[in-house]
Design an enzyme around this catalytic site. Structure first.
Site, PDB file in Angstrom:
ATOM      1  N   TRP A  47       0.820  -1.215   0.000  1.00 34.24           N
ATOM      2  CA  TRP A  47       0.000   0.000   0.000  1.00 34.24           C
ATOM      3  C   TRP A  47       0.853   1.265   0.000  1.00 34.24           C
ATOM      4  O   TRP A  47       0.316   2.363  -0.101  1.00 34.24           O
ATOM      5  CB  TRP A  47      -0.947   0.002   1.201  1.00 34.24           C
ATOM      6  CG  TRP A  47      -0.288  -0.361   2.496  1.00 34.24           C
ATOM      7  CD1 TRP A  47       0.374   0.466   3.359  1.00 34.24           C
ATOM      8  CD2 TRP A  47      -0.238  -1.668   3.080  1.00 34.24           C
ATOM      9  NE1 TRP A  47       0.834  -0.240   4.427  1.00 34.24           N
ATOM     10  CE2 TRP A  47       0.476  -1.551   4.295  1.00 34.24           C
ATOM     11  CE3 TRP A  47      -0.726  -2.918   2.698  1.00 34.24           C
ATOM     12  CZ2 TRP A  47       0.719  -2.652   5.127  1.00 34.24           C
ATOM     13  CZ3 TRP A  47      -0.488  -4.004   3.528  1.00 34.24           C
ATOM     14  CH2 TRP A  47       0.222  -3.869   4.723  1.00 34.24           C
TER      15      TRP A  47
ATOM     16  N   GLU B 290      -5.817   0.749   5.536  1.00 35.90           N
ATOM     17  CA  GLU B 290      -5.921   1.355   6.860  1.00 35.90           C
ATOM     18  C   GLU B 290      -7.018   0.689   7.697  1.00 35.90           C
ATOM     19  O   GLU B 290      -6.861   0.509   8.906  1.00 35.90           O
ATOM     20  CB  GLU B 290      -6.174   2.860   6.739  1.00 35.90           C
ATOM     21  CG  GLU B 290      -5.001   3.647   6.195  1.00 35.90           C
ATOM     22  CD  GLU B 290      -3.747   3.500   7.039  1.00 35.90           C
ATOM     23  OE1 GLU B 290      -3.871   3.298   8.270  1.00 35.90           O
ATOM     24  OE2 GLU B 290      -2.646   3.579   6.482  1.00 35.90           O
TER      25      GLU B 290
ATOM     26  N   LEU C  55     -10.158 -11.426  11.663  1.00 38.35           N
ATOM     27  CA  LEU C  55      -9.695 -10.095  12.046  1.00 38.35           C
ATOM     28  C   LEU C  55     -10.443  -9.533  13.248  1.00 38.35           C
ATOM     29  O   LEU C  55      -9.955  -8.617  13.914  1.00 38.35           O
ATOM     30  CB  LEU C  55      -9.837  -9.117  10.863  1.00 38.35           C
ATOM     31  CG  LEU C  55      -8.772  -9.225   9.773  1.00 38.35           C
ATOM     32  CD1 LEU C  55      -9.100  -8.299   8.616  1.00 38.35           C
ATOM     33  CD2 LEU C  55      -7.392  -8.915  10.325  1.00 38.35           C
TER      34      LEU C  55
ATOM     35  N   TYR D 224      -8.579   9.261  12.253  1.00 39.38           N
ATOM     36  CA  TYR D 224      -7.328   8.619  11.856  1.00 39.38           C
ATOM     37  C   TYR D 224      -7.367   8.208  10.378  1.00 39.38           C
ATOM     38  O   TYR D 224      -6.453   8.523   9.613  1.00 39.38           O
ATOM     39  CB  TYR D 224      -7.040   7.399  12.732  1.00 39.38           C
ATOM     40  CG  TYR D 224      -5.953   6.529  12.157  1.00 39.38           C
ATOM     41  CD1 TYR D 224      -4.617   6.874  12.311  1.00 39.38           C
ATOM     42  CD2 TYR D 224      -6.258   5.405  11.398  1.00 39.38           C
ATOM     43  CE1 TYR D 224      -3.616   6.112  11.744  1.00 39.38           C
ATOM     44  CE2 TYR D 224      -5.263   4.631  10.824  1.00 39.38           C
ATOM     45  CZ  TYR D 224      -3.939   4.992  10.999  1.00 39.38           C
ATOM     46  OH  TYR D 224      -2.953   4.239  10.422  1.00 39.38           O
TER      47      TYR D 224
ATOM     48  N   ASP E  71      -2.282   7.599  15.913  1.00 42.44           N
ATOM     49  CA  ASP E  71      -2.660   6.259  16.344  1.00 42.44           C
ATOM     50  C   ASP E  71      -1.808   5.872  17.541  1.00 42.44           C
ATOM     51  O   ASP E  71      -1.099   6.715  18.114  1.00 42.44           O
ATOM     52  CB  ASP E  71      -2.519   5.253  15.192  1.00 42.44           C
ATOM     53  CG  ASP E  71      -1.061   5.017  14.795  1.00 42.44           C
ATOM     54  OD1 ASP E  71      -0.168   5.770  15.279  1.00 42.44           O
ATOM     55  OD2 ASP E  71      -0.803   4.087  14.013  1.00 42.44           O
TER      56      ASP E  71
ATOM     57  N   CYS F   9      16.530   2.158  22.093  1.00 40.18           N
ATOM     58  CA  CYS F   9      16.990   3.510  22.412  1.00 40.18           C
ATOM     59  C   CYS F   9      18.460   3.731  22.087  1.00 40.18           C
ATOM     60  O   CYS F   9      18.875   4.862  21.808  1.00 40.18           O
ATOM     61  CB  CYS F   9      16.752   3.800  23.898  1.00 40.18           C
ATOM     62  SG  CYS F   9      15.017   3.773  24.389  1.00 40.18           S
TER      63      CYS F   9
ATOM     64  N   CYS G 294      18.787   5.070  18.604  1.00 38.31           N
ATOM     65  CA  CYS G 294      17.685   5.957  18.214  1.00 38.31           C
ATOM     66  C   CYS G 294      18.226   7.313  17.802  1.00 38.31           C
ATOM     67  O   CYS G 294      18.984   7.945  18.556  1.00 38.31           O
ATOM     68  CB  CYS G 294      16.702   6.115  19.373  1.00 38.31           C
ATOM     69  SG  CYS G 294      15.373   7.283  19.025  1.00 38.31           S
TER      70      CYS G 294
ATOM     71  N   CYS H 219      15.029  12.952  23.410  1.00 34.11           N
ATOM     72  CA  CYS H 219      13.876  12.215  23.933  1.00 34.11           C
ATOM     73  C   CYS H 219      13.784  12.366  25.451  1.00 34.11           C
ATOM     74  O   CYS H 219      14.678  11.911  26.192  1.00 34.11           O
ATOM     75  CB  CYS H 219      13.995  10.746  23.549  1.00 34.11           C
ATOM     76  SG  CYS H 219      12.672   9.719  24.238  1.00 34.11           S
TER      77      CYS H 219
END
Length: 362
Positions: free
Chosen positions: A31, A44, A87, A127, A145, A207, A210, A216
């Protein structure tokens, strides 16, 4: 949140960093190779139900069966539910069908091209509207989300409980502020969701490598496990399903679930629901079904308990297999119909029933 007060810092320190990270780490997903709003909408809706690895085969099967919004609009709902099988939240599949019919009918097959107009589609929330608007039309509409909540909460140190209305507004405002700084909102939206999915994960985020590590707030204060803040879930309701599986030769009795409960319009077996687990047939509550079985059928076996977990319910099911001698004409209890294997395969069913039928080699 001091470091984000300057828009230049925002752009250099967050939006551009995420976009660059995405270009090097993004997964190759079907997609992401299209701007077709129908295909993006379809992906989605499916991905709201499951993770990418599990959702991709569903997406590919739906595209093969319904390559256009018109073909989905023309589909028999039972066939669509059969493809959706496994689902969960089957009401979303029915909403998807209604949305396809609306787009194919009153909208003449053309999806709206703006966030505000997409929100008017049945079953399309903030969303999904933002995803379609940005991925198909590159509108600066921020997706929010679970992945986005997590990234924003950790990076910016947002301590608001994400289950509250006030927090949702706070995160939406921050997300909108950030996407306005992007020259490519479609890529930015993909980037922040992908970052949350494979880098800033719920458990054990990576982390050490990252790119946002030194900006952060969660990392700098050791609060990765504490953010985002989320209040406890409601207690899970325990339900005990005793399925009476009536079989005669190569036919098995199924019934459509028509009541407003889980799995509406899916097919399962004759059901006796009890307050507690039943270990023996004689423990089942007396009633028409039990009397019918005692008079007409032969109890052949009882399965082990099988558990199926929904968002707020845990189904504990046992299957009581009852044989009706071949050649004997026995009227079935109300609503039940005998189905041959080919018919059984075609009908939409809860995955709990699908798995049991596989164990019967039916």
């Amino acid at each position: 949140m001091d470091w984000i007060s300057d828009s230049d810092d925002l752009k250099d320190g967050f939006v551009n960093t995420l976009t660059t990270w995405y270009e090097h780490h993004k997964r190759d997903l079907p997609w992401r190779h299209t701007r077709n709003p129908y295909l993006i909408w379809l992906s989605e809706v499916i991905l709201q139900q499951t993770r990418v690895a599990q959702g991709r085969p569903y997406y590919e099967r739906f595209v093969a069966a319904y390559p256009t919004v018109q073909s989905m609009s023309d589909a028999d709902e039972r066939d669509l539910l059969r493809l959706w099988q496994g689902l969960g939240y089957y009401s979303r599949a029915r909403n998807m069908h209604r949305t396809a019919q609306y787009v194919a009918g009153p909208l003449a097959g053309k999806f709206p091209e703006t966030y505000q107009e997409l929100l008017k589609l049945p079953g399309v929330g903030t969303y999904t509207a933002a995803a379609i608007a940005s991925f198909s039309f590159n509108e600066k509409a921020a997706v929010v989300d679970g992945n986005v909540y997590r990234v924003l909460a950790r990076v910016f140190g947002v301590e608001a409980d994400i289950t509250t209305t006030l927090a949702k507004k706070t995160f939406a405002k921050l997300a909108d502020q950030l996407i306005q700084l992007s020259d490519n909102p479609a890529t930015y939206n993909q980037a922040i969701m992908e970052f949350g999915a494979i880098q800033c994960t719920p458990v054990s985020p990576d982390c050490l490598i990252c790119p946002l590590q030194q900006r952060c707030q969660a990392y700098l204060t050791g609060r990765q496990r504490e953010l985002p803040v989320k209040s406890r879930k409601n207690a899970v309701r325990e339900r005990y399903f005793n399925y009476i599986v009536i079989r005669q030769g190569d036919r098995i009795a199924l019934k459509e679930r028509t009541e407003k409960d889980i799995w509406q319009h899916l097919y399962d077996f004759c059901l006796i629901e009890t307050e507690e687990p039943m270990e023996a047939f004689r423990e089942l509550p007396e009633g028409a079904i039990l009397n019918w079985v005692l008079q007409e059928g032969i109890l052949k076996g009882l399965s082990d308990e099988r558990t199926h977990v929904l968002s707020h319910q845990r189904i504990r099911a046992r299957f009581w297999l009852v044989e009706i001698p071949e050649g004997r004409n026995v009227p079935l209890p109300d609503g039940l119909i005998f189905c041959k294997p080919s018919d059984t395969e075609r009908l939409p069913k809860p995955i709990l029933v699908v798995d049991y039928l596989k164990s019967l080699h039916f």
